[in-house]
Enzyme design. Structure first.
Site, PDB file in Angstrom:
ATOM      1  N   LYS A  55       0.842  -1.204   0.000  1.00  0.00           N
ATOM      2  CA  LYS A  55       0.000   0.000   0.000  1.00  0.00           C
ATOM      3  C   LYS A  55       0.871   1.247   0.000  1.00  0.00           C
ATOM      4  CE  LYS A  55      -3.896  -2.308   2.124  1.00  0.00           C
ATOM      5  NZ  LYS A  55      -4.490  -2.839   3.339  1.00  0.00           N
ATOM      6  N   GLN A  99      -4.938  -1.495   9.507  1.00  0.00           N
ATOM      7  CA  GLN A  99      -4.831  -2.831   8.914  1.00  0.00           C
ATOM      8  C   GLN A  99      -5.456  -3.879   9.838  1.00  0.00           C
ATOM      9  OE1 GLN A  99      -3.489  -3.580   5.761  1.00  0.00           O
ATOM     10  NE2 GLN A  99      -4.356  -5.585   6.208  1.00  0.00           N
ATOM     11  N   ASP A 122     -11.335   2.879   3.737  1.00  0.00           N
ATOM     12  CA  ASP A 122     -11.689   1.457   3.653  1.00  0.00           C
ATOM     13  C   ASP A 122     -13.205   1.287   3.514  1.00  0.00           C
ATOM     14  OD1 ASP A 122      -9.980  -0.630   3.495  1.00  0.00           O
ATOM     15  OD2 ASP A 122      -9.772  -0.959   5.659  1.00  0.00           O
TER      16      ASP A 122
END
Ligand code: NAP
Length: 296
Positions: A55, A99, A122
């Site tokens: 990422k 995460q 997200d």
């Protein structure tokens, strides 16, 4: 019948990332704005470390700012929430991703709920899930958003189509179903309690499998001419201790003989997830600055 068209997620994701890079460049030139993505990793899970590294790399390659925060595995809820609060308040950070999975002592829902919904790239915050279900503008979960781009690029007709989504997770199945509904498909959501799953799937013009069971969907579950999106990522260990193999939720060789178009695993949905994370970060930065996403 000829084999299905392969939906090349790797190439389509590269194309999306190139678009993001052009948008970022245009934002820098026109508004002096550099979108910034912060990723928080708690603990040392090897797979999560690889995801976070990728990422970061792709964020920088798109010309954006990447902020990485690595916290120890024994981080307390209080400390993690303080980190999220600091990122919420930082004007250089337009997107925040924590995460998952988090170590057991941490409450994942409470952490997601603490992220400013406008920075929730997200798309997992209840406000964004709610906006999606109401058809309002928000930030959409990356993997299902990537699946929609793949469907569009594959020329799948969604309006009025029968779409079946197998899986009802917050991360994939539910937002996927909402997006298909928003595109005017007739949507069925199947799950572990669904009766006659094979029969349900046989009615699908568009079939999205997000289950986590290797090759569960067989060729004879697929309607001839259907478009098949395989979200599953299942690592099969080699019996002789050799290299593990990554397979999807769909028995690919059987399915490609029946479907019109299908995503491979790997190289289908997987690469789209980070590409959509970058797209979401640009969208979030533009909304926070009160400007339109540049059309490039
Ligand atoms: P999840 O949270 O475990 O959800 C799995 C879903 O599948 C659940 O809704 C479950 O039903 C359903 N299910 C389980 N067994 C079933 C069966 N025998 N028949 C029908 N439905 C069944 O998983 P997820 O996070 O949505 O992920 C699904 C898959 O996608 C995994 O392989 C994951 O690795 C992959 N994935 C890939 C990406 C990517 O970037 N490509 C991103 C995210 C996830 P119940 O609700 O009834 O339990």
């Amino acid at each position: 019948m000829t084999d299905a068209h392969l939906i090349d997620g790797k190439a389509i994701a590269a194309d999306v990332r190139a678009t993001v890079a052009r948008q970022v460049s245009a934002l820098k030139d026109s508004h002096g704005l550099t979108p910034g993505l912060a990723v928080v990793l708690v603990g040392e899970d090897p797979a999560s470390q690889i995801y976070v590294r990728n990422k970061g790399k792709q964020t920088i390659a798109a010309g954006m700012q990447s902020f990485e925060f690595k916290l120890p595995a024994d981080t307390t809820q209080e400390d993690l929430l303080a980190q999220v609060a600091a990122l919420n308040a930082d004007p250089d950070v337009h997107g925040i991703l924590v995460q998952m999975p988090l170590p057991g002592q941490l409450d994942e829902n409470a952490v997601v709920n603490a992220i400013d919904p406008d920075k929730d790239v997200d798309g997992l915050h209840p406000v964004n899930a709610g906006r999606l279900s109401l058809g309002e503008e928000g930030l959409v979960a990356c993997t299902p958003q990537g699946c929609m781009i793949l469907l569009e690029r594959a020329g799948a007709e969604l309006e009025g189509a029968n779409a079946v989504v197998i899986g009802r997770s917050k991360l994939v199945g539910k937002p996927m179903a909402q997006l298909l509904l928003g595109a005017n498909a007739t949507v069925t959501i199947a799950h572990s309690r669904t009766r006659d799953l094979a029969d349900v799937c046989r009615g699908a013009d568009v079939l999205v499998a997000a289950v986590g069971r290797p090759e569960m969907v067989r060729g004879d579950w697929i309607k001839p001419g259907a478009t098949v999106i395989d979200v599953g990522m299942n690592r099969l260990e080699a019996p002789d201790g050799g290299k593990a193999k990554l397979v999807g939720d769909v028995a690919f060789d059987e399915a490609k003989a029946v479907a019109r178009a299908i995503t491979p695993v790997p190289g289908g949905v997987g690469p789209m997830t980070i590409a959509c994370l970058l797209l979401n970060t640009v969208t979030a930065a533009c909304r926070q600055a009160g400007i339109a996403v540049p059309s490039v």
